[in-house]
Write a protein that holds these residues in place. Structure first.
Motif, PDB file in Angstrom:
ATOM      1  N   LEU A   1      -2.074   0.233 -14.738  1.00  0.00           N
ATOM      2  CA  LEU A   1      -2.158  -0.875 -13.682  1.00  0.00           C
ATOM      3  C   LEU A   1      -1.956  -0.634 -12.231  1.00  0.00           C
ATOM      4  O   LEU A   1      -2.662  -1.310 -11.497  1.00  0.00           O
ATOM      5  CB  LEU A   1      -0.877  -1.811 -14.057  1.00  0.00           C
ATOM      6  CG  LEU A   1      -0.713  -3.135 -12.995  1.00  0.00           C
ATOM      7  CD1 LEU A   1      -1.814  -3.885 -13.214  1.00  0.00           C
ATOM      8  CD2 LEU A   1       0.440  -3.677 -13.496  1.00  0.00           C
ATOM      9  N   LEU A   2      -1.388   0.758 -11.883  1.00  0.00           N
ATOM     10  CA  LEU A   2      -1.145   1.113 -10.540  1.00  0.00           C
ATOM     11  C   LEU A   2      -2.777   1.719 -10.022  1.00  0.00           C
ATOM     12  O   LEU A   2      -3.223   1.175  -9.118  1.00  0.00           O
ATOM     13  CB  LEU A   2      -0.328   2.247 -10.386  1.00  0.00           C
ATOM     14  CG  LEU A   2      -0.359   2.982  -9.161  1.00  0.00           C
ATOM     15  CD1 LEU A   2       0.188   2.041  -8.038  1.00  0.00           C
ATOM     16  CD2 LEU A   2       0.198   4.308  -9.339  1.00  0.00           C
TER      17      LEU A   2
ATOM     18  N   GLN B   1      -8.478  -2.215  -6.794  1.00  0.00           N
ATOM     19  CA  GLN B   1      -9.082  -3.547  -6.292  1.00  0.00           C
ATOM     20  C   GLN B   1      -8.534  -3.614  -4.596  1.00  0.00           C
ATOM     21  O   GLN B   1      -9.350  -4.127  -3.886  1.00  0.00           O
ATOM     22  CB  GLN B   1      -7.961  -4.304  -7.004  1.00  0.00           C
ATOM     23  CG  GLN B   1      -8.329  -4.875  -8.255  1.00  0.00           C
ATOM     24  CD  GLN B   1      -7.535  -5.684  -9.175  1.00  0.00           C
ATOM     25  OE1 GLN B   1      -6.354  -5.688  -8.873  1.00  0.00           O
ATOM     26  NE2 GLN B   1      -7.758  -6.221 -10.078  1.00  0.00           N
ATOM     27  N   ARG B   2      -7.559  -2.889  -4.248  1.00  0.00           N
ATOM     28  CA  ARG B   2      -6.996  -2.988  -2.938  1.00  0.00           C
ATOM     29  C   ARG B   2      -8.240  -2.155  -2.093  1.00  0.00           C
ATOM     30  O   ARG B   2      -8.568  -2.623  -0.987  1.00  0.00           O
ATOM     31  CB  ARG B   2      -5.951  -2.326  -2.569  1.00  0.00           C
ATOM     32  CG  ARG B   2      -4.745  -3.103  -3.210  1.00  0.00           C
ATOM     33  CD  ARG B   2      -3.175  -2.760  -3.182  1.00  0.00           C
ATOM     34  NE  ARG B   2      -2.641  -3.108  -2.116  1.00  0.00           N
ATOM     35  CZ  ARG B   2      -2.129  -4.286  -1.815  1.00  0.00           C
ATOM     36  NH1 ARG B   2      -2.270  -5.177  -2.355  1.00  0.00           N
ATOM     37  NH2 ARG B   2      -1.612  -4.581  -0.423  1.00  0.00           N
TER      38      ARG B   2
ATOM     39  N   TYR C   1       2.266   1.675  -3.323  1.00  0.00           N
ATOM     40  CA  TYR C   1       1.252   2.307  -4.390  1.00  0.00           C
ATOM     41  C   TYR C   1       1.085   3.837  -4.123  1.00  0.00           C
ATOM     42  O   TYR C   1       0.822   4.358  -5.211  1.00  0.00           O
ATOM     43  CB  TYR C   1      -0.078   1.421  -4.315  1.00  0.00           C
ATOM     44  CG  TYR C   1       0.246  -0.009  -4.774  1.00  0.00           C
ATOM     45  CD1 TYR C   1       1.299  -0.322  -5.628  1.00  0.00           C
ATOM     46  CD2 TYR C   1      -0.820  -0.989  -4.746  1.00  0.00           C
ATOM     47  CE1 TYR C   1       1.381  -1.597  -6.186  1.00  0.00           C
ATOM     48  CE2 TYR C   1      -0.735  -2.097  -5.475  1.00  0.00           C
ATOM     49  CZ  TYR C   1       0.352  -2.518  -6.060  1.00  0.00           C
ATOM     50  OH  TYR C   1       0.738  -3.728  -6.620  1.00  0.00           O
TER      51      TYR C   1
ATOM     52  N   ASP D   1       0.880  -1.179  -0.010  1.00  0.00           N
ATOM     53  CA  ASP D   1      -0.080  -0.003  -0.147  1.00  0.00           C
ATOM     54  C   ASP D   1       0.962   1.241  -0.003  1.00  0.00           C
ATOM     55  O   ASP D   1       0.435   2.192  -0.709  1.00  0.00           O
ATOM     56  CB  ASP D   1      -0.822   0.202   1.209  1.00  0.00           C
ATOM     57  CG  ASP D   1      -1.929  -0.845   1.086  1.00  0.00           C
ATOM     58  OD1 ASP D   1      -2.257  -1.595   0.019  1.00  0.00           O
ATOM     59  OD2 ASP D   1      -2.652  -1.440   2.253  1.00  0.00           O
TER      60      ASP D   1
ATOM     61  N   PRO E   1       4.627   0.134 -11.099  1.00  0.00           N
ATOM     62  CA  PRO E   1       3.997  -0.283 -12.045  1.00  0.00           C
ATOM     63  C   PRO E   1       3.449   0.715 -12.982  1.00  0.00           C
ATOM     64  O   PRO E   1       3.401   2.005 -12.566  1.00  0.00           O
ATOM     65  CB  PRO E   1       2.640  -0.946 -11.517  1.00  0.00           C
ATOM     66  CG  PRO E   1       2.520  -0.308 -10.131  1.00  0.00           C
ATOM     67  CD  PRO E   1       3.953   0.070  -9.714  1.00  0.00           C
TER      68      PRO E   1
ATOM     69  N   ARG F   1      -6.827  -8.479  -2.921  1.00  0.00           N
ATOM     70  CA  ARG F   1      -5.390  -8.339  -2.600  1.00  0.00           C
ATOM     71  C   ARG F   1      -4.759  -9.101  -3.540  1.00  0.00           C
ATOM     72  O   ARG F   1      -4.614 -10.318  -4.054  1.00  0.00           O
ATOM     73  CB  ARG F   1      -4.970  -8.757  -1.184  1.00  0.00           C
ATOM     74  CG  ARG F   1      -5.575  -7.742  -0.175  1.00  0.00           C
ATOM     75  CD  ARG F   1      -4.703  -6.699   0.196  1.00  0.00           C
ATOM     76  NE  ARG F   1      -5.535  -5.890   0.966  1.00  0.00           N
ATOM     77  CZ  ARG F   1      -5.037  -4.764   1.406  1.00  0.00           C
ATOM     78  NH1 ARG F   1      -3.841  -4.208   1.009  1.00  0.00           N
ATOM     79  NH2 ARG F   1      -5.711  -3.814   2.262  1.00  0.00           N
TER      80      ARG F   1
ATOM     81  N   LYS G   1      -4.816  -1.569  -9.599  1.00  0.00           N
ATOM     82  CA  LYS G   1      -4.334  -2.120  -8.138  1.00  0.00           C
ATOM     83  C   LYS G   1      -5.099  -1.463  -7.161  1.00  0.00           C
ATOM     84  O   LYS G   1      -5.434  -2.062  -6.199  1.00  0.00           O
ATOM     85  CB  LYS G   1      -2.924  -2.385  -8.313  1.00  0.00           C
ATOM     86  CG  LYS G   1      -2.272  -3.527  -9.012  1.00  0.00           C
ATOM     87  CD  LYS G   1      -2.844  -4.707  -8.697  1.00  0.00           C
ATOM     88  CE  LYS G   1      -2.064  -6.096  -9.521  1.00  0.00           C
ATOM     89  NZ  LYS G   1      -2.488  -7.393  -9.070  1.00  0.00           N
TER      90      LYS G   1
END
Length: 106
Positions: A93-94, A100-101, A69, A66, A89, A106, A97
């Motif tokens: 994509l970042l 999604q988090r 990111y 985390d 990334p 995860r 991600k």
């Protein structure tokens, strides 16, 4: 006998991690690109160290992912989506991600 690439990464990251100076963090807030790049690299090293210490159990290292990111998000906000750093990334994509988090994936 030579050292594996994994050993080399751990040695480099281990040397960086103990000295995360507050100036890196404050400089990145002020938009210093070089410091922001270093902070993301330090975050990347923190993930590697955590994984190594925890038998590569990703769940035990989520806070470090985390942090990376968030650092990468700041990097792209500062430098634009065409910027690149080996620690982060790609921007699309970042964003995926991070979303999604937020949803607990995860």
């Amino acid at each position: 006998m030579g050292h594996s690439p994994q050993w080399g990464l751990n040695k480099i990251c281990g040397a960086i991690l103990p000295a995360i100076p507050e100036r890196f963090v404050s400089a990145s807030r002020d938009g210093d690109e070089n410091m922001l790049t270093k902070l993301c690299r330090i975050s990347q090293c923190a993930i590697q160290n955590c994984l190594t210490k925890n038998g590569y159990d990703e769940a035990k290292c989520a806070q470090f992912v985390d942090a990376l990111y968030e650092c990468c998000q700041a990097f792209y906000e500062r430098n634009g989506d065409n910027a690149a750093t080996v620690s982060c990334p790609k921007p699309n994509l970042l964003r995926l991600k991070m979303e999604q988090r937020k949803r607990g994936v995860r």
